[in-house]
Write a protein that holds these residues in place. Sequence first.
Motif, mmCIF file in Angstrom:
data_model
loop_
_atom_site.group_PDB
_atom_site.id
_atom_site.type_symbol
_atom_site.label_atom_id
_atom_site.label_comp_id
_atom_site.label_asym_id
_atom_site.label_seq_id
_atom_site.Cartn_x
_atom_site.Cartn_y
_atom_site.Cartn_z
ATOM 1 N N GLU A 8 0.782 -12.133 15.457
ATOM 2 C CA GLU A 8 -0.158 -11.237 16.432
ATOM 3 C C GLU A 8 -0.941 -10.296 15.477
ATOM 4 O OE1 GLU A 8 1.889 -9.839 20.248
ATOM 5 O OE2 GLU A 8 3.764 -10.195 18.850
ATOM 6 N N SER A 12 0.128 -8.629 11.811
ATOM 7 C CA SER A 12 1.311 -9.345 11.309
ATOM 8 C C SER A 12 0.703 -9.742 9.772
ATOM 9 C CB SER A 12 1.454 -10.769 11.980
ATOM 10 O OG SER A 12 0.453 -11.650 12.016
ATOM 11 N N LEU A 69 3.045 -0.588 10.210
ATOM 12 C CA LEU A 69 3.622 -0.897 8.608
ATOM 13 C C LEU A 69 4.679 -0.071 8.190
ATOM 14 C CD1 LEU A 69 0.643 -2.269 6.428
ATOM 15 C CD2 LEU A 69 2.386 -3.750 7.737
ATOM 16 N N PHE A 87 0.865 -1.326 -0.026
ATOM 17 C CA PHE A 87 0.180 0.122 0.034
ATOM 18 C C PHE A 87 1.100 1.258 0.059
ATOM 19 C CE2 PHE A 87 -2.520 -3.368 2.176
ATOM 20 C CZ PHE A 87 -3.772 -3.156 1.344
HETATM 21 N N1 LIG Z 1 -6.908 -1.813 3.097
HETATM 22 C C1 LIG Z 1 -5.594 -1.493 3.760
HETATM 23 N N2 LIG Z 1 -4.795 -0.455 3.572
HETATM 24 C C2 LIG Z 1 -3.619 -0.281 4.209
HETATM 25 N N3 LIG Z 1 -3.060 -1.248 4.846
HETATM 26 C C3 LIG Z 1 -4.161 -2.053 5.349
HETATM 27 C C4 LIG Z 1 -5.070 -2.522 4.699
HETATM 28 N N4 LIG Z 1 -5.880 -3.707 5.116
HETATM 29 C C5 LIG Z 1 -4.731 -4.154 6.047
HETATM 30 N N5 LIG Z 1 -3.629 -3.373 6.191
HETATM 31 C C6 LIG Z 1 -2.625 -3.480 6.930
HETATM 32 O O1 LIG Z 1 -1.944 -4.778 6.732
HETATM 33 C C7 LIG Z 1 -1.206 -5.097 7.961
HETATM 34 C C8 LIG Z 1 -1.748 -6.677 8.027
HETATM 35 O O2 LIG Z 1 -3.400 -6.632 8.293
HETATM 36 P P1 LIG Z 1 -4.213 -7.931 8.614
HETATM 37 O O3 LIG Z 1 -3.689 -9.210 7.625
HETATM 38 O O4 LIG Z 1 -5.700 -7.506 8.971
HETATM 39 O O5 LIG Z 1 -3.507 -8.372 9.832
HETATM 40 P P2 LIG Z 1 -4.075 -9.649 11.003
HETATM 41 O O6 LIG Z 1 -5.209 -10.515 10.361
HETATM 42 O O7 LIG Z 1 -2.900 -10.441 11.281
HETATM 43 O O8 LIG Z 1 -4.625 -8.911 12.285
HETATM 44 C C9 LIG Z 1 -2.085 -4.249 9.094
HETATM 45 O O9 LIG Z 1 -0.898 -3.599 9.587
HETATM 46 C C10 LIG Z 1 -2.983 -3.416 8.401
HETATM 47 O O10 LIG Z 1 -3.082 -2.115 9.044
#
Ligand SMILES: Nc1ncnc2c1ncn2[C@@H]1O[C@H](COP(=O)(O)OP(=O)(O)O)[C@@H](O)[C@H]1O
Lengths: 324, 275, 259
Positions: free
Chosen positions: A35, A38, A279, A11
């Motif tokens: 966690e 992740s 991130l 992103f």
């Molecule tokens: N649409 C998005 N735009 C920007 N960052 C995102 C988006 N979706 C997820 N992220 C980021 O990607 C990382 C991984 O997210 P995620 O897979 O949901 O983690 P988990 O399921 O392990 O809690 C996080 O830091 C989250 O903030």
Amino acid sequence: MMDLKGVSVGFGAAYALRDVSVSIARGERLGIVGESGSGKSMLGLTMMGMVPDAARVEGAIALDGAQLARASERVWRRHRARKVAMIFQEPMAALNPLQRLGETVMEPLQVHLGLSRAAARDRTLELFAEVGIPDPEARLRQYPHEISGGQRQRVLIALALTCDPSLLIADEPTTALDAHVALRIIDLLVNLAASRQMALVFISHDLAAVARATERIAVMYGGEVIETGPTPQVLQDPQHPYTKGLLGARPGIGGETPGRGPDGRRKRLPTIPGTVPPLSALPAGCRFSGRCPVELPHCARVRPEPHRVSGNRIATCHLLGGRA
Amino acid sequence: MTRLLTPNLVLGAALVVLVVGMAALSLVWTPHEYAQMNMRDRFAPPSDIHLLGTDQLGRDIASQLMVAARNSMTVALIAVLMGGSIGVALGLLASAIGGWVEDLIMRIADIGFAFPALLFAIMLSAVFGPSLWVAVLAIAFINIPVFARVTRGAANVIWTRDYVAAARAAGRGKFAISRDHILPNVAAPVIVQATIEFAIAILAEAALSYLGLGAQPPSPSWGRMLSEAQTLMFMAPQLAIYPGLCIMAAVLGFSLLGDALRDLTDPRLTRSRQA
Amino acid sequence: MNALLQVRAVTRRYRMPRSSILRRGPVLTAIENVSFTLERGRTLGIVGESGSGKSTLARLIMAFEAPDEGEVLFDGKNLHALSSAELRLLRRRFQMVFQDPWGSLDPRHTVSWSIAEPLRATGAGEIGRRVDEALSQVGLRPQDGSKYPHEFSGGQRQRIAIARAIVTRPALLVADEAVSALDVSVQAQILNLLMDLQEDLGLAMVFISHDLPVVACLADDVLVMRAGQAIEAGPTAALISAPRAQYTRALLAAGGLMP
Ligand SMILES: Nc1ncnc2c1ncn2[C@@H]1O[C@H](COP(=O)(O)OP(=O)(O)O)[C@@H](O)[C@H]1O
Ligand SMILES: Nc1ncnc2c1ncn2[C@@H]1O[C@H](COP(=O)(O)OP(=O)(O)OP(=O)(O)O)[C@@H](O)[C@H]1O
Ligand code: SF4
Ligand SMILES: [Mg+2]
Ligand SMILES: [Mg+2]
């Protein structure tokens, strides 16, 4: 059957997944732990071809030999439900509150498989029986709020199974459930994987749940898979400093006996210092540097290479050495 | 970002800016003295001098519409503020005390809800004679139960929050909790409701003035302009069309804005609407 | 001296909403005839699955609601027999930490404001200094006080909630699933913090969780609840090494890493 090689999901300048390689064989049960933040869910969505529009996907994604990394939504849609299906954490949010459970499950049977109404109904009853929903006939006419959380999760599993997928991705399927119900859902998923020769990706932050549900495990931190291997081996003898920290921090009844030390004070749990950085603030080298208790001077700058610890165990850390 | 700028929001905000701008401008400037009659210049067509022409008494229509906007909005504002404060206070009280007190307050609100403003306005003007204040009081009155309901609904949700339990554990009383925790957290839905009620109040004011129960001559009001134009409907339809359009613009503007604000503050609602 | 907290045969029933206007709703017994005693400075762990009545018990101890039968004595005083003014004054001596670190802090107030709330309610002096002290006790900096809850992570928010609970220097802390919503590594940090505070401040604690290993790492005694009843109780080590109830054995199995 599904093979991800060097997959990154970005992103802007930040990467939610970086250089992730995992593969799942037919009938295999793979656990993804890590966690919050992740990248577990992002990995699951990548396997479904459902990353957000704003995301950039790099690397190679193969499903039964077909290359899908740059595939269009139309191509992905052909594979979803039929080859890969997914269930989510919050079973209430994933069901239409105004639709009877029977209609919910019959709909894809009629639309995707072209079954007649009667055939779809029979198939739904079979599916309900297969996922252990008692009194399936009565359930057909009920609404989501009329059944318990565990039953709802079973309905979602039945829904995911409608088109006989060869891979089922379960994202935190037991997190919203209490310990007892969770155990039964895990056992159901394990049995389904065996009886249908279906691969299972089980995503969870709960180490105990993953231990019970899976044969192989991938530990994630900061958008990378930092350790993989057979589940019992990784949990008994972790190689990566983060995996060690995670396992140590979990209060266990087995090894460390709880209670008081010789000074009369309670034994403290070992902890990982600090918190997961956002991130955009992750170090360029090893993602775990800055929090790692055994960090080397160059860790923050230089990315460690995956290292084959033994047979099918891989960990990515400078302490372990280079190339797998 | 694009999600925020829905068509409702853009159109609503534009109309609101237009009518509020008109009203605000009338405080310092109107093209003509609004009540200035000119019998030689009746029913003048739009021109450089009279932007929208003149009425049956030769008064400048544009100037009248601007002053009427100010009057309507003042009435609506005072009425909504009055009814809103009382309603919010009652809603907070009902929610804080609960039990039969809550039931009683809400049942009374239900009765008030079913009571038409018009009837109340007629009763008031029978006692005090028709005036702008009759319109204000009547509209304020119908607003009380609306705000009481919205506030109590939102407040009941906040009362179940853990931070309220923490405040109780801290030894704080119901009044302090209502003031420090409930009120700030129900403000968003109340403000949204106020925007929508404002639109309804403008319409109600127009209706009351139309019936002669609101603004009295020579003070102009959209509703009265409309009722005066009625007898001249075939001769000079524009006299009815202009105030009609103004009422529509104001009501539509505030309702659209209120709806858009509601959707913005309640993502759940947006999703279920799309579904 | 009497025990700090005595729960004597409490029962709590709820009337469910009626399903028809002709019949009254059914009665649900959330907890039935539960008793225990907690001495000063000790920790009692309460385990049980969702719906077993743990939170109901917490609400009775906190005097948010009253039992239908039985009584709760804090320092010898029957909490549910006190006048509301007496109760509000006594509240500074028993405080609570909630499960959801996102829901237990009012988003519209600064962290300092929230932490000071129990002091303000009982009219204590030196509010500023004591808030700073509480912040540093939970490992936050005094300048964090001027921020709003959304600027903190879940673990930090739980620290803030703990600061609010200890700012009045209570004798008893009730923690209902206080670490359940946290990730493993953060959970360990918060558990250690609770142990530190408990030992340094001589707090007694009622620690509620569905996770037996978590409870076992800080409780002196454990009470196992199921369907509203206390089915087993005893010293932690004894209960873990020789569980009597089938259900306790199941809880042990659910928490273990090895299949
Ligand atoms: N649409 C998005 N735009 C920007 N960052 C995102 C988006 N979706 C997820 N992220 C980021 O990607 C990382 C991984 O997210 P995620 O897979 O949901 O983690 P988990 O399921 O392990 O809690 C996080 O830091 C989250 O903030
Ligand atoms: N206000 C209430 N009205 C009606 N029933 C209630 C109420 N509060 C609790 N109950 C019921 O009492 C029982 C015990 O609830 P309690 O919240 O104490 O469970 P718990 O063990 O804390 O579970 P969880 O882990 O889900 O919080 C449940 O069956 C619940 O539905
Ligand atoms: S690479 Fe360095 S910082 Fe990363 S885990 Fe290994 S030792 Fe720690
Ligand atoms: Mg997730
Ligand atoms: Mg609970």
